[in-house]
Design a protein around this motif. Structure first.
Motif, mmCIF file in Angstrom:
data_model
loop_
_atom_site.group_PDB
_atom_site.id
_atom_site.type_symbol
_atom_site.label_atom_id
_atom_site.label_comp_id
_atom_site.label_asym_id
_atom_site.label_seq_id
_atom_site.Cartn_x
_atom_site.Cartn_y
_atom_site.Cartn_z
ATOM 1 N N GLN A 44 0.865 -1.181 0.000
ATOM 2 C CA GLN A 44 0.000 0.000 0.000
ATOM 3 C C GLN A 44 0.899 1.227 0.000
ATOM 4 O O GLN A 44 2.040 1.166 0.463
ATOM 5 C CB GLN A 44 -0.868 0.049 1.270
ATOM 6 C CG GLN A 44 -1.565 -1.241 1.636
ATOM 7 C CD GLN A 44 -2.708 -1.589 0.725
ATOM 8 O OE1 GLN A 44 -3.042 -0.823 -0.175
ATOM 9 N NE2 GLN A 44 -3.297 -2.745 0.923
ATOM 10 N N CYS A 51 -8.786 -8.418 5.964
ATOM 11 C CA CYS A 51 -8.153 -7.114 6.169
ATOM 12 C C CYS A 51 -8.963 -6.302 7.182
ATOM 13 O O CYS A 51 -10.185 -6.198 7.065
ATOM 14 C CB CYS A 51 -8.049 -6.378 4.834
ATOM 15 S SG CYS A 51 -6.857 -5.059 4.905
ATOM 16 N N TRP A 64 -14.085 -4.877 6.884
ATOM 17 C CA TRP A 64 -14.236 -3.415 6.708
ATOM 18 C C TRP A 64 -15.246 -2.858 7.714
ATOM 19 O O TRP A 64 -16.369 -3.359 7.825
ATOM 20 C CB TRP A 64 -14.728 -3.196 5.272
ATOM 21 C CG TRP A 64 -14.952 -1.813 4.798
ATOM 22 C CD1 TRP A 64 -16.067 -1.048 4.999
ATOM 23 C CD2 TRP A 64 -14.074 -1.030 3.966
ATOM 24 N NE1 TRP A 64 -15.930 0.154 4.362
ATOM 25 C CE2 TRP A 64 -14.720 0.193 3.714
ATOM 26 C CE3 TRP A 64 -12.813 -1.248 3.411
ATOM 27 C CZ2 TRP A 64 -14.152 1.196 2.922
ATOM 28 C CZ3 TRP A 64 -12.251 -0.255 2.628
ATOM 29 C CH2 TRP A 64 -12.913 0.948 2.397
ATOM 30 N N CYS A 113 -9.654 1.815 6.859
ATOM 31 C CA CYS A 113 -8.327 1.195 6.811
ATOM 32 C C CYS A 113 -7.363 2.257 6.293
ATOM 33 O O CYS A 113 -7.800 3.276 5.747
ATOM 34 C CB CYS A 113 -8.312 -0.023 5.880
ATOM 35 S SG CYS A 113 -8.515 0.448 4.151
ATOM 36 N N HIS A 114 -6.056 1.996 6.418
ATOM 37 C CA HIS A 114 -5.114 3.073 6.115
ATOM 38 C C HIS A 114 -5.050 3.424 4.625
ATOM 39 O O HIS A 114 -4.637 4.509 4.267
ATOM 40 C CB HIS A 114 -3.721 2.731 6.648
ATOM 41 C CG HIS A 114 -3.168 1.485 6.074
ATOM 42 N ND1 HIS A 114 -3.474 0.250 6.572
ATOM 43 C CD2 HIS A 114 -2.363 1.277 5.027
ATOM 44 C CE1 HIS A 114 -2.874 -0.666 5.849
ATOM 45 N NE2 HIS A 114 -2.183 -0.072 4.904
ATOM 46 N N ALA A 115 -5.459 2.487 3.757
ATOM 47 C CA ALA A 115 -5.330 2.760 2.320
ATOM 48 C C ALA A 115 -6.664 3.115 1.671
ATOM 49 O O ALA A 115 -6.744 3.258 0.446
ATOM 50 C CB ALA A 115 -4.711 1.555 1.624
ATOM 51 N N ALA A 116 -7.702 3.263 2.464
ATOM 52 C CA ALA A 116 -9.053 3.415 1.905
ATOM 53 C C ALA A 116 -9.179 4.595 0.935
ATOM 54 O O ALA A 116 -9.982 4.547 -0.001
ATOM 55 C CB ALA A 116 -10.054 3.560 3.043
ATOM 56 N N CYS A 154 -9.088 -7.989 1.016
ATOM 57 C CA CYS A 154 -8.718 -6.560 1.090
ATOM 58 C C CYS A 154 -9.287 -5.800 -0.103
ATOM 59 O O CYS A 154 -8.978 -6.107 -1.260
ATOM 60 C CB CYS A 154 -7.193 -6.469 1.123
ATOM 61 S SG CYS A 154 -6.586 -4.787 1.155
ATOM 62 N N ARG A 155 -10.080 -4.796 0.193
ATOM 63 C CA ARG A 155 -10.704 -3.977 -0.869
ATOM 64 C C ARG A 155 -9.648 -3.147 -1.604
ATOM 65 O O ARG A 155 -9.737 -2.914 -2.813
ATOM 66 C CB ARG A 155 -11.775 -3.042 -0.271
ATOM 67 C CG ARG A 155 -12.957 -3.679 0.432
ATOM 68 C CD ARG A 155 -13.722 -4.645 -0.436
ATOM 69 N NE ARG A 155 -13.149 -5.951 -0.434
ATOM 70 C CZ ARG A 155 -12.885 -6.688 -1.535
ATOM 71 N NH1 ARG A 155 -13.140 -6.206 -2.721
ATOM 72 N NH2 ARG A 155 -12.365 -7.880 -1.469
ATOM 73 N N CYS A 156 -8.692 -2.666 -0.854
ATOM 74 C CA CYS A 156 -7.684 -1.778 -1.464
ATOM 75 C C CYS A 156 -6.779 -2.585 -2.392
ATOM 76 O O CYS A 156 -6.315 -2.083 -3.412
ATOM 77 C CB CYS A 156 -6.895 -1.074 -0.377
ATOM 78 S SG CYS A 156 -7.984 -0.115 0.691
HETATM 79 FE FE1 FES Z 1 -7.234 -3.754 3.099
HETATM 80 FE FE2 FES Z 1 -7.964 -1.206 2.740
HETATM 81 S S1 FES Z 1 -5.967 -1.966 3.166
HETATM 82 S S2 FES Z 1 -9.257 -2.960 2.910
#
Ligand code: FES
Length: 357
Positions: free
Chosen positions: A184, A236, A240, A256-259, A311-313
């Motif tokens: 990420q 992750c 969510w 999450c940190h990358a959302a 993980c969505r990101c």
């Molecule tokens: Fe995994 Fe955003 S870092 S859902």
């Protein structure tokens, strides 16, 4: 009605003296003049405690770059939160650590970039950083803080795993978190350079297995293997919007940190709306909560409430679709894309793209 969050990660600042190429902060960093003030953070901590948060992780960037770090710890303790400082150690003098101890800081996670100055300073992009860190570790031990060593591992340091575990024991850590880099933020830009090989990962798993056995009752060893070599996705953030939330330096509240890499979601700021309302009602938090949002492949899978679709990101970063099954999953059509990526990685040259502020 969603569950209540147990933990909150407060990214107090994106400023950091180190320039690690595996940093998970976004490539567009928040400037100092947009950071929340001491009073605003104290209010966020109170709101978090009222919402049910028990553990507060003070992170960054480098949280010690905030001059008001001690006041922030006092505010968090007054709110009744368990406080964990996640730090590179740079900027923590002995006097400052004593003040943090007096303020009631509960726990420290100290990051290490390598087991020798040569490699650690090269990865961190900060000459002298390793020696400073070792001094800080001495002060931490003298003050009796419970210590976790955070070792982010990748192609350039995974072969030093036995020495890394030995270092944790030598520094008096109670726990070591060996986390293979998650791709990420800046780490994603360096993925081809940092991706360990399958042989390294297989060796590392054996080393961890043996060390866990040998070090029982002396050192807790947590190992996060690299996602891309797994057959099943990880849950992750435990799902969510289920147990944790992040607040960025300017007060933006994230699942999450990358959302923020997911372009169609709008994330609200705690300066504009109460934290509880954001947690319960914001469309961004509800976007991938539970199982209703899932594509058929995930919804019909008996692991749907184990990994929550992964993980969505990562789905976004690799497939360009945040609602696709995590491409780590062997059943996912996206797995072929991930395997093709892996086949190409390892051919990258020696150059890191260092994090810049
Ligand atoms: Fe995994 Fe955003 S870092 S859902």
């Amino acid at each position: 009605m969603p569950d209540l969050p147990l933990a909150m990660l407060a990214e107090l600042t994106h400023r950091c003296p180190l320039m690690c190429p595996y940093c998970s902060n976004p490539q567009e960093l928040t400037a100092r003049d947009r950071e929340l003030t001491t009073e605003q953070w104290a209010d966020v901590f109170r709101q978090a405690a009222d919402l049910g948060v028990l553990q507060l992780h003070l992170s960054g960037g480098e949280p010690a770059s905030r001059r008001d770090l001690v006041e922030l710890v006092i505010a968090a303790r007054e709110a009744g939160l368990y406080t964990n400082l996640i730090t590179s150690g740079i900027g923590l003098t002995e006097a400052r650590l004593e003040a943090l101890n007096d303020a009631g800081l509960d726990h420290i996670q100290l990051s290490v970039q390598g087991v020798r100055a040569e490699i650690a300073d090269r990865i961190g992009g900060y000459k002298g950083g390793f020696d400073r860190k070792m001094q800080v570790a001495d002060h931490i031990a003298r003050l009796g803080f419970p210590l976790t060593l955070n070792a982010v591992m990748h192609r350039d340091n995974l072969d030093d795993l036995p020495a890394t575990i030995a270092m944790a024991e030598r520094l008096g850590a109670r726990r070591i978190e060996i986390a293979c880099v998650q791709f990420q933020g800046w780490a994603l830009a360096n993925r081809a350079r940092l991706q360990p090989t399958r042989a390294q990962v297989d060796r590392a798993k054996g080393i961890v297995r043996d060390a866990v056995e040998q070090m029982k009752r002396r050192l807790v060893i947590d190992f996060v293997p690299p996602d891309y070599y797994s057959d099943l996705p990880k849950a992750c953030m435990s799902g969510w919007g289920s147990t944790g939330l992040n607040v960025t330096p300017d007060g933006t509240v994230l699942p999450c940190h990358a959302a923020q890499t997911i372009p169609h979601l709008i994330f609200e700021r705690v300066t504009d709306r109460p934290l509880a309302a954001i947690w319960h009602d914001s469309p961004a938090f509800n976007a991938y909560r539970g199982t209703d949002w899932m594509p058929d492949l995930c919804r019909s899978c008996d692991r749907r409430e184990v990994d929550f679709g992964g993980c969505r990101c990562q789905a976004l970063a690799i497939l360009g679709d945040a609602s696709a099954p995590d491409p780590v999953c062997r059943k996912s059509p996206g797995r072929a894309v991930l395997d093709a990526l892996l086949a190409e990685e390892g051919k990258a040259d020696d150059t890191y793209i260092y994090r810049r502020t």
